[in-house]
Design an enzyme around this catalytic site. Structure first.
Site, mmCIF file in Angstrom:
data_model
loop_
_atom_site.group_PDB
_atom_site.id
_atom_site.type_symbol
_atom_site.label_atom_id
_atom_site.label_comp_id
_atom_site.label_asym_id
_atom_site.label_seq_id
_atom_site.Cartn_x
_atom_site.Cartn_y
_atom_site.Cartn_z
ATOM 1 N N ASP A 203 -6.988 -20.201 -56.499
ATOM 2 C CA ASP A 203 -8.125 -21.038 -56.099
ATOM 3 C C ASP A 203 -9.393 -20.278 -56.436
ATOM 4 O OD1 ASP A 203 -9.800 -22.994 -54.667
ATOM 5 O OD2 ASP A 203 -7.921 -23.607 -53.724
ATOM 6 N N HIS A 277 -11.505 -25.717 -59.020
ATOM 7 C CA HIS A 277 -11.089 -24.627 -58.115
ATOM 8 C C HIS A 277 -10.687 -23.381 -58.904
ATOM 9 C CE1 HIS A 277 -10.997 -26.554 -54.071
ATOM 10 N NE2 HIS A 277 -10.845 -27.665 -54.773
ATOM 11 N N ASP A 340 -7.317 -31.284 -57.877
ATOM 12 C CA ASP A 340 -8.172 -31.877 -56.844
ATOM 13 C C ASP A 340 -9.635 -31.471 -57.010
ATOM 14 O OD1 ASP A 340 -7.196 -29.245 -56.143
ATOM 15 O OD2 ASP A 340 -8.300 -29.478 -54.265
ATOM 16 N N GLU A 341 -10.507 -32.293 -56.464
ATOM 17 C CA GLU A 341 -11.930 -31.986 -56.287
ATOM 18 C C GLU A 341 -12.575 -31.361 -57.531
ATOM 19 O OE1 GLU A 341 -12.098 -31.205 -51.541
ATOM 20 O OE2 GLU A 341 -11.430 -29.497 -52.712
ATOM 21 N N PHE A 431 -2.738 -28.364 -41.371
ATOM 22 C CA PHE A 431 -2.577 -27.363 -40.320
ATOM 23 C C PHE A 431 -3.774 -26.402 -40.236
ATOM 24 C CE2 PHE A 431 2.366 -27.361 -39.702
ATOM 25 C CZ PHE A 431 2.316 -28.700 -39.369
ATOM 26 N N GLU A 483 -9.114 -20.852 -45.376
ATOM 27 C CA GLU A 483 -10.484 -20.343 -45.395
ATOM 28 C C GLU A 483 -10.779 -19.506 -44.135
ATOM 29 O OE1 GLU A 483 -9.626 -23.427 -46.298
ATOM 30 O OE2 GLU A 483 -11.039 -24.297 -47.741
HETATM 31 C C1 TNX Z 1 -9.448 -29.750 -49.446
HETATM 32 S S1 TNX Z 1 -6.579 -30.674 -49.909
HETATM 33 C C2 TNX Z 1 -8.848 -28.963 -50.390
HETATM 34 C C3 TNX Z 1 -8.787 -27.504 -50.188
HETATM 35 C C4 TNX Z 1 -9.494 -27.083 -48.929
HETATM 36 C C5 TNX Z 1 -9.175 -28.066 -47.820
HETATM 37 C C6 TNX Z 1 -9.727 -27.719 -46.484
HETATM 38 C C7 TNX Z 1 -7.045 -30.200 -51.309
HETATM 39 C C8 TNX Z 1 -6.205 -30.653 -52.400
HETATM 40 N N1 TNX Z 1 -8.169 -29.473 -51.473
HETATM 41 O O1 TNX Z 1 -9.272 -26.827 -51.298
HETATM 42 O O2 TNX Z 1 -9.096 -25.815 -48.583
HETATM 43 O O3 TNX Z 1 -9.669 -29.332 -48.196
HETATM 44 O O4 TNX Z 1 -9.204 -28.557 -45.479
#
Ligand code: TNX
Length: 542
Positions: A203, A277, A340-341, A431, A483
């Site tokens: 990450d 990420h 993701d993201e 969690f 985190e």
């Molecule tokens: C979203 S769930 C993320 C993580 C973060 C998390 C914190 C996901 C695929 N990505 O990078 O740590 O939220 O809850």
């Protein structure tokens, strides 16, 4: 005379609820069927463990786990050597039981013998886990315990999982946990009959897996100047000799953990995040980003970071090499590539990305993301693996053979189109969220609220999904993002007891779900955790 009758009556009343509704053994996850039987089996130094070749590993596991607390040194034999001995534990495979599917087992306990029959070795292994839970909780002690009668109550159990994917994800990037700690987590997962460990190895904050071709990934990407996240530097001991915070697993470590997991019937799904990420990777090899740096700042001060350039061929060459080494290490079917993201601003401003979109006829950056994932999918498929990624890999069109890990939706659409799906919705399985609304009494967390009862209510099959597509829902998992979780004791606290509720949601029959019964079985689980020195959250969740 009257008094005697009254006494008798009250005695009967006292005994009746216990005898009539004998409390079922505190097994978690709840088995499919449990029938109490007369009598009990008593473990003694003379007890023999008899296993046919295919079940010998589970038999050795059983012997090894009975030994510390009892002090009895059981030897695993293939045939009874002393028929007059005080009883035996038999482990074998069976094809004779038509009810048993993969990972299923039948366990019978009488005064004379314990028999575990599995549909496969995993089934036998889960039968062993259940047997351990039937013993007094001190059986989980790591040292000799005296004065305990090692009895197993008479019982007949038939059991198998509802879902094939029963998982837990651990983020080792935001904070690092040692190989030994990861293996301890695997031990605990096996006790809960979980079979999939999703290892979030990469990450923004750290690259944790040695890649021989690109040594800077761990030389640079595995370390940062401090623990970060405004946490107390003392909350961890993972500092290198030079004082930097971090760590990584060598390929030798990884092979050992994979083998260890296999011995526990756990498959490891490695996650190599891309295209977002990826700050840790791009800090080591900045040439793979659009800007040539791990992040870029635009004229308005906005920071766009950690995204691989989708226009450069070099990016794909780099990721091919990385994945080649990763796939060599992990024999499991699935390779997780994140997805993701992904902020799209870098790509919007990048000439090479825009040129790629033009040459490939992609109408927007979402389609560029889809292009990226499809290329990676080809690499993964070519090695005989399958790609899995977070919900967002559906953006711009889902790659043809990819599976989706649903955290923010998309399961119904993906499954309806024939894709496999693993459920890990934020509402039931995050969690990293608080276990109580009383934040002052809890260690600092990222936010949210996920009490035990909510995890217990997790139903992996989406209500809207037509029955004919339900087989595409492989199962579910919990995610522990870290985190704010800087050490392994804290990991345990976030995982337990919520993982017990998750395990029951994934293993036990839907109709057997019983929150009150689960709460009654929980104290025994707490005792088992206490014996092992595991940290867990006690008390109510309000
Ligand atoms: C979203 S769930 C993320 C993580 C973060 C998390 C914190 C996901 C695929 N990505 O990078 O740590 O939220 O809850």
């Amino acid at each position: 005379m009257k008094l005697t009758f009254l006494r008798l009556a009250s005695l009967v009343l006292l005994v009746a609820p216990l005898a009539g509704a004998a409390p079922l053994p505190a097994i978690i996850p709840l088995p499919q069927t449990v029938i109490a039987r007369e009598g009990a089996f008593r473990l003694s130094p003379q007890t023999q463990i008899i296993a046919e070749a295919a079940t010998r590993d589970s038999a050795r596991y059983l012997a090894a786990h009975l030994k510390p607390a009892t002090g009895f040194a059981f030897k695993v034999k293939s045939h009874p050597t002393n028929p007059s001995a005080q009883g035996a534990i038999f482990l074998r495979l069976t094809t004779a039981n038509p009810h048993l599917r993969a990972e299923g087992y039948a366990l019978t306990v009488t005064a004379d013998a314990i028999t575990i029959e599995g549909a496969d070795d995993a089934g036998v292994f889960y039968g062993v886990q259940t047997l351990l839970q039937l013993l007094p909780p001190q059986i989980y002690a790591t040292n000799l315990v005296t004065g305990v009668d090692w009895q197993v109550p008479g019982v007949q159990i038939e059991d198998q999982p509802r879902f094939a994917w029963r998982g837990l994800m651990l983020d080792v990037s935001r904070h690092f946990y040692t190989k030994t700690e990861v293996e301890q987590l695997l031990d605990l997962m096996a006790q809960q009959k979980l079979n999939t460990f999703h290892w979030h190895l990469v990450d923004d904050q750290g690259w944790r897996i040695e890649i021989k071709k690109y040594p800077r990934l761990t030389e640079v990407g595995a370390w940062r100047s401090g623990v970060g996240f405004k946490l107390d530097p003392q909350s961890t001991t993972s500092y290198g000799k030079d004082g930097r915070y971090g760590g990584f697993y060598t390929q030798k470590d990884i092979r050992e953990v994979v083998a260890y997991a296999q011995s526990l019937h756990i498959t490891i799904v490695p996650e190599i995040e891309m295209p977002g990420h990826s700050i840790a990777s791009l800090s080591a090899y900045p040439e793979n980003s659009c800007s040539g740096g791990p992040y870029s700042i635009d004229a308005t001060g906005g920071v766009f970071h950690g995204v691989y350039c989708a226009g450069k061929e070099e990016t794909f060459a780099f990721l091919t090499d990385v994945l080649d080494e990763v796939m060599d290490l992990f024999p499991g079917q699935y390779i997780h590539i994140g997805g993701d993201e992904v902020p799209k601003d870098n790509w919007r401003k990048c000439e090479l990305c825009q040129a790629r979109m033009k040459s490939e006829g992609l109408k927007d950056e979402h389609e560029l993301q889809s292009y990226f994932i499809r290329r990676i999918e080809k690499i993964v498929d070519a090695h005989g693996h399958h790609l899995i990624g977070w919900s967002e890999i559906r953006e711009g069109g889902l790659a043809p053979s990819a599976a989706v890990m649903d955290w923010i939706g998309g399961a119904v659409e993906a499954a309806t189109n024939g894709h496999n799906v693993v459920m890990s919705p934020t509402k039931y399985s995050y969690f990293d969220h608080y276990q109580s609304t009383n934040h002052t009494a809890e260690p600092h967390a990222i936010g949210g609220y996920l009490p035990l009862s909510q995890v217990y209510a997790f139903e992996p099959l989406p209500a809207r999904l037509p029955a004919k597509f339900q087989s595409h829902i492989l199962g579910g998992q919990a995610n522990l993002w870290t985190e704010y979780v800087a050490n392994f004791k804290h990991v345990q606290y976030m995982v337990f007891p919520r993982i017990c509720a998750l395990s029951e949601a994934l293993w036990s029959p839907r109709d057997a779900r019983d929150w009150t019964g689960f709460q009654q079985r929980l104290p025994a689980e707490f005792s088992r955790l206490d014996e092992q020195g595991i940290n867990y959250r006690k008390g109510s969740s309000e």
